[in-house]
Design a protein around this motif. Structure first.
Motif, PDB file in Angstrom:
ATOM      1  N   GLY A   1      42.546  33.606  74.556  1.00 31.53           N
ATOM      2  CA  GLY A   1      43.611  32.633  74.751  1.00 31.53           C
ATOM      3  C   GLY A   1      44.676  32.771  73.687  1.00 31.53           C
TER       4      GLY A   1
ATOM      5  N   ALA B   1      39.760  27.919  74.447  1.00 32.94           N
ATOM      6  CA  ALA B   1      40.214  29.279  74.740  1.00 32.94           C
ATOM      7  C   ALA B   1      41.386  29.617  73.837  1.00 32.94           C
ATOM      8  N   GLY B   2      41.124  30.423  72.816  1.00 30.14           N
ATOM      9  CA  GLY B   2      42.201  30.823  71.924  1.00 30.14           C
ATOM     10  C   GLY B   2      41.748  30.856  70.484  1.00 30.14           C
TER      11      GLY B   2
END
Length: 415
Positions: A89, A154-155
């Motif tokens: 992400g 996400a990331g």
């Protein structure tokens, strides 16, 4: 969705539970001097790194070569990067600076004491911007706790803690970006809590050396007086300054360009006609201006004022050119998100604004990265006593800003 009320409750609970520790951490950061000048900031970076490691962060120490640091007015500088990857992400960087202006006089408390009084923590750097070392670090700690409880993210979140904002940022974020140490997708940079800063002024520093010819004070007619030449130059500069008020900026929060003669030095002795005099000029550049055109205009004012003076020459040297901060593509959506999250926590509308100072945020935006400024602090720089005696940060805003940043990260890293 990961921005559910239960996830937000978890973030708030962590921040509430650890807030006393956050305040103690800020006090420790204030108690370690990192004045710039002289710019010997590596010791503070090492303290910060150890504090972050005690929070179970892995800290990268990036030492800037001494020659490059010296060329930008620094004695020592170590930039710190923390990277917390939660999954595939976007990469979100949180940037704050640990270098501070010297304390000066007039303090009612120890400028390196980190004293808490009436709900405010006092000390040089308390507001600008050691507070946001803790805002960002504790928001990231809360996010790590949330993720460990099973909430998917996400990331990646990075902390960019740098040490040369007061001298232009080129050995801090400028170094990180130019060396390819990071290329984030979004950046939050240090600021205050009641507005989201989306634009700020640029800054031009010029050093002007007026040269004449020395002579004995008993025979001043045999010399050319550089100090007397300044009596012609300074009125020309101040007429130019006054005219700048007639050029209003269209950016909310920014009035018009300004100019200050901040330093003057000259002369040899009381009984000698001065052969040199130097000035340092600060010219603030509003977002609508072209920096190169502003510099050319100011140089012309100086040269025109001195051209007709017998025996006088003038040299002009650029010390700093910091371009204005203007939104990069994608920054509007980021600003809207931070405004929404801040308004929810602050309990009132939080709106985008421009500010007349200049910061490291411009360097990320110049690189095309969506960047906004948000962090811990009161309504205004004056209320925080930024760059003045009794600099301070309100602990209530420190707490709220930490929650805003955590909630913003939660939204940005939602799967």
């Amino acid at each position: 969705m990961t921005d559910s009320s239960s996830a937000r409750d978890t973030l708030r609970q962590f921040i509430d539970t650890h807030f006393d520790g956050q305040v103690r951490t800020l006090a420790q950061l204030v108690q370690c001097p990192s004045d710039n000048p002289p710019g010997d900031c590596a010791p503070h970076a090492e303290l910060t790194a150890r504090l972050l490691e005690a929070m179970d962060f892995e800290v990268e120490r990036h030492t800037v070569p001494a020659e490059f640091a010296a060329a930008h007015g620094m004695r020592s500088i170590t930039n710190l990067i923390v990277r917390e990857r939660f999954g595939d992400g976007p990469v979100v960087a949180l940037n704050a600076h640990g270098d501070v202006v010297p304390p000066g006089s007039g303090w009612s408390v120890d400028p390196y004491g980190g004293e808490v009084r009436d709900g405010w923590l006092y000390g040089r750097g308390a507001a600008v911007s050691k507070s946001d070392f803790t805002t960002y670090a504790f928001a990231l700690r809360a996010l790590k706790q949330l993720h460990s409880s099973g909430i998917p993210l996400a990331g990646t979140v990075e902390l960019h803690f740098t040490y040369d904002e007061e001298t232009g940022g080129m050995t801090g974020p400028g170094w990180i970006l130019s060396q390819g140490l990071s290329r984030p997708d979004y950046v939050l940079s240090a600021a205050f809590s009641h507005h989201v800063v989306v634009a700020h002024n640029g800054c031009l520093h010029l050093e002007v050396t007026v040269r004449g010819k020395s002579a004995h004070a008993a025979r001043p007619d045999t010399g050319h007086d550089a100090i007397e030449a300044a009596a012609t130059l300074l009125p020309a500069l101040y007429r130019y300054r006054d005219a700048l008020a007639g050029r209003p900026s269209q950016t909310p929060g920014i009035t018009h360009p300004t100019m200050v003669v901040g330093l003057i030095d000259g002369g040899i002795n009381t009984n000698v006609v001065a052969d040199t005099l130097s000035l340092r000029i600060d010219r603030r550049i509003v977002p609508e201006e072209v920096p190169e055109a502003a510099e050319a205009e100011l140089r012309s004012v100086i040269e025109d004022a001195c051209r007709a003076l017998p025996g006088i020459s003038v040299e002009i040297r650029q010390i700093l050119l910091a371009r204005p901060f203007a939104p990069a593509p994608g920054a509007q959506a980021l600003a809207d998100l931070v405004c929404r999250e801040a308004a929810a926590v602050m309990g009132k509308p939080v709106t985008p604004i421009g500010v007349p100072l200049y910061t490291d945020a411009r360097l990320y935006s110049e690189a095309g990265i969506p960047t906004v400024m948000y962090g811990a602090g009161p309504q205004t720089l004056l209320e925080a006593n930024g760059h003045r005696a009794d600099e301070r940060v309100p602990l209530d805003e420190l707490h709220k800003a930490t929650l805003v940043v955590a909630n913003t990260l939660l939204r940005l890293l939602a799967p």
